[in-house]
Design a protein around this motif. Structure first.
Motif, PDB file in Angstrom:
ATOM      1  N   GLU A  39     -98.936  74.781  -2.869  1.00 47.60           N
ATOM      2  CA  GLU A  39    -100.225  74.107  -2.960  1.00 47.60           C
ATOM      3  C   GLU A  39    -100.919  73.923  -1.622  1.00 47.60           C
ATOM      4  O   GLU A  39    -102.146  73.880  -1.567  1.00 47.60           O
ATOM      5  CB  GLU A  39    -100.064  72.731  -3.622  1.00 47.60           C
ATOM      6  CG  GLU A  39     -99.427  72.772  -4.999  1.00 47.60           C
ATOM      7  CD  GLU A  39     -97.927  72.638  -4.944  1.00 47.60           C
ATOM      8  OE1 GLU A  39     -97.379  72.728  -3.826  1.00 47.60           O
ATOM      9  OE2 GLU A  39     -97.299  72.434  -6.002  1.00 47.60           O
ATOM     10  N   ASN A  54    -105.715  72.520   1.604  1.00 45.89           N
ATOM     11  CA  ASN A  54    -105.496  72.648   0.166  1.00 45.89           C
ATOM     12  C   ASN A  54    -105.822  74.078  -0.245  1.00 45.89           C
ATOM     13  O   ASN A  54    -106.961  74.525  -0.146  1.00 45.89           O
ATOM     14  CB  ASN A  54    -106.382  71.656  -0.598  1.00 45.89           C
ATOM     15  CG  ASN A  54    -106.000  71.539  -2.066  1.00 45.89           C
ATOM     16  OD1 ASN A  54    -105.558  72.507  -2.678  1.00 45.89           O
ATOM     17  ND2 ASN A  54    -106.168  70.363  -2.630  1.00 45.89           N
ATOM     18  N   ARG A  55    -104.852  74.798  -0.749  1.00 40.57           N
ATOM     19  CA  ARG A  55    -105.032  76.212  -1.052  1.00 40.57           C
ATOM     20  C   ARG A  55    -105.855  76.445  -2.306  1.00 40.57           C
ATOM     21  O   ARG A  55    -106.423  77.528  -2.473  1.00 40.57           O
ATOM     22  CB  ARG A  55    -103.662  76.885  -1.196  1.00 40.57           C
ATOM     23  CG  ARG A  55    -102.766  76.730   0.022  1.00 40.57           C
ATOM     24  CD  ARG A  55    -101.449  77.423  -0.148  1.00 40.57           C
ATOM     25  NE  ARG A  55    -101.603  78.872  -0.219  1.00 40.57           N
ATOM     26  CZ  ARG A  55    -100.592  79.722  -0.352  1.00 40.57           C
ATOM     27  NH1 ARG A  55     -99.348  79.257  -0.457  1.00 40.57           N
ATOM     28  NH2 ARG A  55    -100.798  81.011  -0.409  1.00 40.57           N
ATOM     29  N   LYS A  56    -105.951  75.454  -3.193  1.00 43.20           N
ATOM     30  CA  LYS A  56    -106.726  75.607  -4.415  1.00 43.20           C
ATOM     31  C   LYS A  56    -108.190  75.249  -4.206  1.00 43.20           C
ATOM     32  O   LYS A  56    -109.083  75.986  -4.611  1.00 43.20           O
ATOM     33  CB  LYS A  56    -106.115  74.759  -5.526  1.00 43.20           C
ATOM     34  CG  LYS A  56    -104.732  75.218  -5.946  1.00 43.20           C
ATOM     35  CD  LYS A  56    -104.192  74.376  -7.089  1.00 43.20           C
ATOM     36  CE  LYS A  56    -102.803  74.857  -7.519  1.00 43.20           C
ATOM     37  NZ  LYS A  56    -102.259  74.033  -8.626  1.00 43.20           N
ATOM     38  N   SER A  57    -108.450  74.105  -3.592  1.00 43.95           N
ATOM     39  CA  SER A  57    -109.831  73.670  -3.389  1.00 43.95           C
ATOM     40  C   SER A  57    -110.441  74.196  -2.099  1.00 43.95           C
ATOM     41  O   SER A  57    -111.660  74.220  -1.961  1.00 43.95           O
ATOM     42  CB  SER A  57    -109.897  72.142  -3.403  1.00 43.95           C
ATOM     43  OG  SER A  57    -109.161  71.600  -2.319  1.00 43.95           O
ATOM     44  N   SER A 351    -103.418  84.168  -4.926  1.00 43.33           N
ATOM     45  CA  SER A 351    -104.098  83.821  -6.176  1.00 43.33           C
ATOM     46  C   SER A 351    -105.058  82.667  -6.010  1.00 43.33           C
ATOM     47  O   SER A 351    -106.010  82.528  -6.784  1.00 43.33           O
ATOM     48  CB  SER A 351    -103.065  83.465  -7.253  1.00 43.33           C
ATOM     49  OG  SER A 351    -102.273  82.371  -6.832  1.00 43.33           O
ATOM     50  N   SER A 352    -104.851  81.801  -5.007  1.00 40.91           N
ATOM     51  CA  SER A 352    -105.742  80.665  -4.825  1.00 40.91           C
ATOM     52  C   SER A 352    -107.111  81.086  -4.338  1.00 40.91           C
ATOM     53  O   SER A 352    -108.086  80.365  -4.508  1.00 40.91           O
ATOM     54  CB  SER A 352    -105.134  79.677  -3.823  1.00 40.91           C
ATOM     55  OG  SER A 352    -104.965  80.300  -2.553  1.00 40.91           O
TER      56      SER A 352
END
Length: 502
Positions: A39, A54-57, A351-352
């Motif tokens: 994450e 933050n790798r997602k946001s 993928s993030s």
């Protein structure tokens, strides 16, 4: 194994400021150490700040240490909360406790009671530069080793908000690498490799790996690795040799890669390779487990992927400029190449970073059937009476008929037809566009006419709470609580309790 650099990390590096102000002076910001999990990515710098990405946001937060010292090592562990440990050149260790986001099905009362970020600072235990940090799986113990050979165990009590640090081993030589496997701590120094096992609360038993000492002091590493379906100790020796020992330190086998290194192997492709000539190393260095199968070694700014079961060099990377620090997690390898350069090697793309359109890109690609021009049939005008009679005379609506504004297409009966294929693609596009319309975007990207009104700057609250200190915004509440507690003590109702700052 397709190990390569898929895309540059320019967006991440650009989010880190180039300079920071300390008083009247500006200091250049350089990336010195790195660690990653699924994450998040933690980047340590030379100004005492850990950048929490933050790798997602794609957002970046600052984890400010107590002092602005040069950070040399950073490690992350994900348990009930995220724990980030950062060591500096002066021997201080800063531990940040970052709460995880509550799942969406949690009630609103718990969401309002979100915990702040907390920081523990460990001082006056290490007297030299921190070289390596190792977390236990539950995040309650932290092992740290410095350049003078001292290994310290720090126990954290999350309920009492306290930490206890004590020295357990002193090897007198620089700590190169540490690895933890259950209750055994593997410590590799510039002189030898030892296994530390705890006997009681105060004493630790030390056993040396192998009986022969090293002839020269060198930057050799050691790690626990699965070899022939058993957990073994693999340590580096001179001349491209590896020792394989059991958990008691007895060497069972010596693996020699001196001739295998000369055999041409797969060069890991990167986007911006160095143009300088390849520097041939003389020995292996630190070791890392990669994908639970391979062993990764760093030597003289070069990278080698080794397969011990088949005794071969799977891949190598010889076109890097430098390797300041490296972090290995599952199928990913993150390398700090310079002060403002990060290289991510992996068998899969990140993928993030993929967007919704990227994941559905095949919907917008032109196929061979779309590129061909099909001659349409001649359209003949029919009488309305004959058309209606033909529909009534039939057994029902056929393919292509329109009943109440809805076209009936038997998708399940003939899915291979060209018309149904185009209709399915069109419906998928409509569903994708509806998904994009429902996304919430930042309002700052919208154009707004008119003059901007000046807003009053609100006082920012420090998001990190130092353990043992009281924030200013809670001083009034604590004063009222103290008065209430004193009145209760007079009445004989006082009880000893531990208050946790939120």
């Amino acid at each position: 194994m397709e190990l390569r650099e898929w895309s540059p990390l320019v967006n991440l590096v650009n989010k880190i400021p180039t300079t920071v102000q300390r008083g009247l002076l500006f200091h250049d910001v350089s990336i010195t150490c790195v660690d990653l999990i699924d994450e998040f990515v933690a980047l340590g710098t030379n100004v005492g700040i850990v950048f929490w990405y933050n790798r997602k946001s794609g957002s970046v937060e600052r984890l400010q240490a107590e002092s602005s010292n040069y950070l040399t090592c950073v490690r992350i562990i994900s348990t009930v909360e995220f724990m980030v440990a950062a060591g500096c050149r002066q021997g201080c260790i800063h531990i940040f406790q970052i709460p995880k986001e509550a799942p969406p099905d949690v009630c609103a009362e718990l969401l309002l009671k979100s915990k702040p970020k907390e920081r523990y600072t460990i001082r006056n235990v290490h007297r030299a530069e921190i070289n390596d940090l190792v977390w236990s799986k539950n995040g309650m113990k932290l092992f740290s080793g410095d350049s003078s050979g001292v290994v310290v165990l720090t126990g954290i009590n999350y309920q009492l908000k306290t930490c206890d640090a004590r020295e357990i081993v002193n090897e007198k030589y620089q700590i190169v690498q540490m690895s933890l496997q259950k209750d055994k701590l593997l410590v590799s120094t510039a002189y030898r490799t030892v296994i530390c096992t705890q006997e009681d609360s105060k004493r630790w038993r030390v056993a040396q790996v192998g009986k022969k000492d090293r002839k020269l002091l060198s930057h050799f590493g050691a790690v626990f690795h699965e070899y022939h379906k058993q957990i073994q100790i693999v340590t580096t020796r001179s001349g491209f040799r590896l020792w394989v020992a059991d958990l008691e330190g007895d060497v069972a086998q010596t693996l020699i890669f001196k001739e295998l290194i000369k055999v041409p192997s797969l060069e890991i492709p990167i986007l911006n390779p160095s143009k300088h000539p390849i520097r041939i190393p003389t020995t292996f260095g630190t070791l890392y487990t990669f994908q639970d199968k391979y062993l990764l070694s760093v030597a003289n700014d070069m990278l080698f992927v080794l397969d011990l079961d088949q005794m071969k060099v799977v891949a190598s990377l010889t076109r890097l400029r430098r390797i300041i620090d490296i972090s290995v997690h599952k199928h990913e390898i993150l390398i700090v190449e310079s002060s403002r350069s990060l290289v991510r090697l992996s068998t899969l793309p990140d993928s993030s970073q993929a967007t919704i359109l990227y994941k559905n890109l095949e919907l917008f690609t032109t196929t061979d059937s779309d590129s061909q021009i099909v001659v349409a049939d001649e359209c003949l005008e029919q009488d309305t009476d004959s058309g209606s009679l033909s529909n009534v005379a039939g057994n029902g609506p056929t393919e292509g008929d329109v009943v109440d504004g809805i076209e009936s297409v038997p998708l399940e009966e003939n899915p291979s037809s060209e018309g149904s294929h185009h209709l399915i693609t069109h419906l998928k596009k409509l569903e994708l566009f509806e998904t994009l319309n429902e996304l919430k975007y930042d309002e700052s990207i919208l154009f707004k006419s008119g003059r901007k009104t000046k807003r009053k700057h609100k006082t920012k609250i420090n998001p990190i709470v130092e353990i043992g200190q009281i924030p200013k915004e809670f001083e009034g509440d604590l004063a009222v609580a103290a008065a209430t507690a004193s009145s209760a003590a007079v009445n004989g109702d006082g009880k000893g309790e531990c208050q946790v700052l939120q």
